[in-house]
Scaffold this motif. Structure first.
Motif, mmCIF file in Angstrom:
data_model
loop_
_atom_site.group_PDB
_atom_site.id
_atom_site.type_symbol
_atom_site.label_atom_id
_atom_site.label_comp_id
_atom_site.label_asym_id
_atom_site.label_seq_id
_atom_site.Cartn_x
_atom_site.Cartn_y
_atom_site.Cartn_z
ATOM 1 N N LYS A 86 -43.869 -40.081 2.232
ATOM 2 C CA LYS A 86 -43.519 -40.896 3.395
ATOM 3 C C LYS A 86 -44.440 -42.106 3.473
ATOM 4 C CE LYS A 86 -42.490 -39.214 7.411
ATOM 5 N NZ LYS A 86 -42.606 -38.407 8.636
ATOM 6 N N ALA A 116 -47.542 -42.789 8.397
ATOM 7 C CA ALA A 116 -48.129 -41.516 8.787
ATOM 8 C C ALA A 116 -48.739 -41.664 10.171
ATOM 9 C CB ALA A 116 -49.206 -41.111 7.786
ATOM 10 N N MET A 117 -49.043 -40.522 10.783
ATOM 11 C CA MET A 117 -49.592 -40.581 12.143
ATOM 12 C C MET A 117 -50.724 -39.585 12.324
ATOM 13 S SD MET A 117 -47.610 -40.749 15.731
ATOM 14 C CE MET A 117 -48.358 -40.358 17.301
ATOM 15 N N PHE A 171 -52.505 -37.710 15.395
ATOM 16 C CA PHE A 171 -52.278 -37.435 16.810
ATOM 17 C C PHE A 171 -53.587 -37.405 17.587
ATOM 18 C CE2 PHE A 171 -48.688 -35.784 14.544
ATOM 19 C CZ PHE A 171 -47.621 -36.190 15.316
ATOM 20 N N VAL A 181 -53.538 -31.236 14.697
ATOM 21 C CA VAL A 181 -53.507 -29.796 14.467
ATOM 22 C C VAL A 181 -53.980 -29.522 13.043
ATOM 23 C CG1 VAL A 181 -52.081 -27.740 14.392
ATOM 24 C CG2 VAL A 181 -51.580 -29.542 16.046
ATOM 25 N N MET A 182 -55.056 -28.767 12.942
ATOM 26 C CA MET A 182 -55.563 -28.385 11.632
ATOM 27 C C MET A 182 -54.996 -27.025 11.253
ATOM 28 S SD MET A 182 -57.335 -30.593 10.314
ATOM 29 C CE MET A 182 -57.369 -32.240 10.981
ATOM 30 N N LEU A 183 -54.578 -26.908 10.013
ATOM 31 C CA LEU A 183 -54.082 -25.612 9.547
ATOM 32 C C LEU A 183 -55.271 -24.684 9.343
ATOM 33 C CD1 LEU A 183 -51.492 -26.868 6.925
ATOM 34 C CD2 LEU A 183 -51.100 -26.255 9.304
ATOM 35 N N ARG A 184 -55.015 -23.384 9.484
ATOM 36 C CA ARG A 184 -56.083 -22.402 9.302
ATOM 37 C C ARG A 184 -56.357 -22.215 7.817
ATOM 38 N NH1 ARG A 184 -53.414 -20.630 13.815
ATOM 39 N NH2 ARG A 184 -54.776 -20.080 15.560
ATOM 40 N N ARG A 185 -56.939 -23.221 7.236
ATOM 41 C CA ARG A 185 -57.347 -23.145 5.837
ATOM 42 C C ARG A 185 -58.421 -24.210 5.629
ATOM 43 N NH1 ARG A 185 -51.421 -24.202 3.440
ATOM 44 N NH2 ARG A 185 -50.777 -23.071 5.276
ATOM 45 N N TYR A 213 -52.045 -29.659 1.385
ATOM 46 C CA TYR A 213 -50.771 -29.274 1.997
ATOM 47 C C TYR A 213 -49.889 -30.500 2.252
ATOM 48 C CZ TYR A 213 -47.539 -27.406 5.459
ATOM 49 O OH TYR A 213 -46.405 -27.055 6.140
ATOM 50 N N ALA A 214 -50.503 -31.546 2.816
ATOM 51 C CA ALA A 214 -49.744 -32.756 3.114
ATOM 52 C C ALA A 214 -49.190 -33.386 1.841
ATOM 53 C CB ALA A 214 -50.628 -33.760 3.853
ATOM 54 N N LEU A 258 -46.249 -31.288 0.526
ATOM 55 C CA LEU A 258 -45.022 -31.526 1.290
ATOM 56 C C LEU A 258 -44.321 -32.779 0.816
ATOM 57 C CD1 LEU A 258 -45.702 -30.862 5.072
ATOM 58 C CD2 LEU A 258 -44.123 -29.661 3.576
ATOM 59 N N GLN A 297 -63.198 -33.175 12.247
ATOM 60 C CA GLN A 297 -61.764 -32.867 12.245
ATOM 61 C C GLN A 297 -60.939 -34.136 12.359
ATOM 62 O OE1 GLN A 297 -60.032 -29.674 14.392
ATOM 63 N NE2 GLN A 297 -61.825 -28.382 14.269
ATOM 64 N N ARG A 313 -56.192 -36.812 5.795
ATOM 65 C CA ARG A 313 -54.953 -36.101 5.457
ATOM 66 C C ARG A 313 -53.755 -37.039 5.564
ATOM 67 N NH1 ARG A 313 -53.580 -30.888 9.057
ATOM 68 N NH2 ARG A 313 -53.325 -32.510 10.645
ATOM 69 N N GLN A 328 -46.873 -32.108 14.467
ATOM 70 C CA GLN A 328 -47.784 -32.401 13.354
ATOM 71 C C GLN A 328 -47.100 -32.129 12.009
ATOM 72 O OE1 GLN A 328 -51.613 -33.209 13.345
ATOM 73 N NE2 GLN A 328 -50.507 -33.937 11.557
ATOM 74 N N SER A 356 -44.464 -34.650 11.252
ATOM 75 C CA SER A 356 -45.087 -35.903 10.856
ATOM 76 C C SER A 356 -45.549 -35.855 9.404
ATOM 77 C CB SER A 356 -46.273 -36.207 11.769
ATOM 78 O OG SER A 356 -47.006 -37.296 11.264
ATOM 79 N N GLU A 386 -49.950 -19.249 9.117
ATOM 80 C CA GLU A 386 -50.845 -19.626 10.207
ATOM 81 C C GLU A 386 -50.942 -18.507 11.243
ATOM 82 O OE1 GLU A 386 -52.738 -22.544 10.595
ATOM 83 O OE2 GLU A 386 -52.203 -22.665 8.492
#
Ligand SMILES: Nc1ncnc2c1ncn2[C@@H]1O[C@H](COP(=O)(O)OP(=O)(O)O)[C@@H](O)[C@H]1O
Ligand SMILES: [Mg+2]
Lengths: 239, 241
Positions: A76, A79-80, A82, A86-90, A98-99, A102, A139, A146, B133, B136, B151
């Motif tokens: 893409k 990007a944004m 926020f 939100v951070m993934l649990r990793r 991950y990004a 995707l 973060q 990210r 998120q 996005s 998660e």
């Protein structure tokens, strides 16, 4: 490297209503490539909504959001980050990976891109730290890294330093500067007028869902054209 | 007829001496219930996520069916599975009645709704938190499903443990479709029911103690998971402050 640009971004008569209320009023707007575009305005003016509309997370009720040459590119191209990413649990590295994944980027390239993004954000030493254990400032930098990892042409940031201490704020601003130097157009909101002055190339001033000023930063800050913007800037002097 | 104290001592002796009969029954119980829970998780986790994230025709009916099954007493589930597997039933040709497979099927029916309910709730909550998120970053609801399940691994494990609790504790379903046949389909709960009625208290007590320990383990694990989750929240609150 780039032979096309998704900019300028054009909004044609964009309105947005929710819950029977019109929250964004007929916005016509053209955002060109160049120095950062900063959205200013009092709380509830519609800044976050406008970013979401531009980023495509919300569909305008009427009107259109038009990118020049968006196509269906992977990854893409905008990007944004926020206000509360939100951070993934990793781990920090895995969040960036991950990004990239995707967006269909192969494993080999990902490794290099993850390392580069961490490096840029000054988080190389925290690569394997669980993202949710990082400090607020870290973060936020990770969220920017990210979002930047896929090399977007445009990066939207919603109050990226809200609730950070001055030192963490400085680090985030430095990172935003680096992202900008890499050729990414910055479009962001902030409630920190000092920050707006430091970063802005141009200002969009929003009030009650209406865009009432769109001007280069210099003249905006030295002499706002509307009484609303004057009041807003004066309010800042009272703090 | 021995006193309760003597029975208790004999029961402990059976456990500590790894009595073959006791071991066989415990082994079969674990095999049946763990297999059932594994299969139920395989079905229930994605189904719950699907119910949480998408709307499709019949979604409401699936939710009602699942919730109804969750509330049914195990004997009724056993009866339904019995009807399906009995000679006259639609799956009669498979001759599964009175086999461990039949017991696994019955327990899958018992456990899946619990895991579906947990999974739906957990994924729904996570989508509220993560949805924007993830969109996005380029994920759709479908591609977000494995991410959200991962998660939610801590609360989902709680649901799976609850499912295992129901499976290993129930007696009605396995009794009806298994028949409590020695060396074939005799599990802890059905053995206890039988041995008590036959007056062999030591074996019944021994199995009861094993079940108690199992339940204790499940609940301790659940408590640890809750603690880990609270710990993480505390860390995050400190970060925000
Ligand atoms: N999904 C929504 N439904 C209804 N009202 C909303 C929604 N999102 C935002 N609003 C309202 O729209 C207005 C603008 O919100 P926002 O864009 O978040 O303002 P800000 O300029 O502070 O970022 C606010 O009054 C907010 O309450
Ligand atoms: Mg906002």
């Amino acid at each position: 490297m780039r032979n096309f640009s998704i900019l300028p971004l054009e909004l044609c008569g964009v309105s947005f209503s929710a819950g029977g209320k019109k929250l964004i009023h007929d916005i016509d707007l053209m955002i060109e490539d160049g120095p950062a575009t900063i959205l200013l305005g009092p709380n509830g003016a519609g800044k976050s909504l406008l970013l979401r509309l531009c980023h495509g997370l919300l569909q305008p009720t009427t009107g259109q959001v038009i990118w020049r040459d968006l196509g269906r590119h992977m990854p893409k191209l905008h990007a944004m980050v926020f206000q509360r990413p939100v951070m993934l649990r990793r781990s920090a590295a895995a969040n960036i990976d991950y990004a990239l994944k995707l967006n269909g980027i192969c494993r080999q390239s990902r490794k290099k891109l993850v390392a580069e993004a961490l490096e840029l954000a000054g988080l190389s030493d925290q690569a394997q730290t669980p993202a949710r254990v990082l400090s607020g400032g870290q973060q936020q930098r990770l969220a920017i890294a990210r979002a930047w990892a896929c090399r977007p042409q445009v990066l939207f940031l919603d109050e990226p330093t809200a609730s950070l201490d001055p030192q963490a704020t400085k680090a985030v601003e430095t990172l935003i500067g680096q992202v900008q130097e890499s050729g990414t157009k910055i479009i962001m909101t902030t409630h920190d007028l000092g920050q707006a002055r430091r970063l802005a190339g141009e200002v969009l001033f929003l009030h009650s869902g209406r865009l009432i000023e769109h001007r280069p930063a210099e003249p905006f800050f030295s002499g706002p054209a509307t009484s609303e913007a004057r009041a807003f800037l004066a309010g800042d002097l009272l703090w | 007829m021995s006193t309760i104290g003597e029975s208790f001592a004999a029961a402990l002796a059976l456990i500590l001496g790894m009595d073959p009969a006791l071991r066989e029954i415990v082994g079969l119980s674990l095999q049946v219930s763990l297999t059932a829970v594994f299969l139920a998780a395989l079905i229930g986790l994605p189904l719950g996520a699907l119910l949480a994230l998408s709307s499709f025709p019949g979604r409401g009916a699936v939710i009602v069916l699942s919730n109804t099954l969750m509330g049914l007493p195990p004997v009724v589930v056993g009866l339904l599975v019995y009807l399906m597997l009995s000679r006259a039933g639609p799956f009669g040709v498979l001759s599964l009645l009175y086999t461990p497979t039949a017991m696994i099927i019955a327990q899958v029916v018992l456990v899946t709704p619990i895991i579906v309910a947990y999974s739906r709730q957990v994924v729904e909550d996570l989508w509220t938190e993560y949805g924007e998120q993830l969109r996005s970053l380029g994920a759709g609801r479908l591609s977000a499903t494995p991410t959200l399940l991962w998660e939610g691994r801590f609360p989902l494990t709680t649901g799976i443990l609850a499912g295992f609790g129901r499976a290993s504790a129930e007696v009605g379903a396995v009794m009806i479709v298994g028949g409590n046949i020695e060396h074939v389909t005799r599990v802890m709960t059905t053995a206890i029911a039988l041995e008590v009625s036959r007056g062999d208290l030591p074996l019944a007590l021994g199995l009861g103690i094993v079940l108690l320990i199992l339940s204790l383990g499940v609940n301790a694990a659940t408590a640890l998971l809750a603690m880990a989750t609270r710990q993480e929240r505390r860390l995050m609150r400190r970060r925000v402050a």
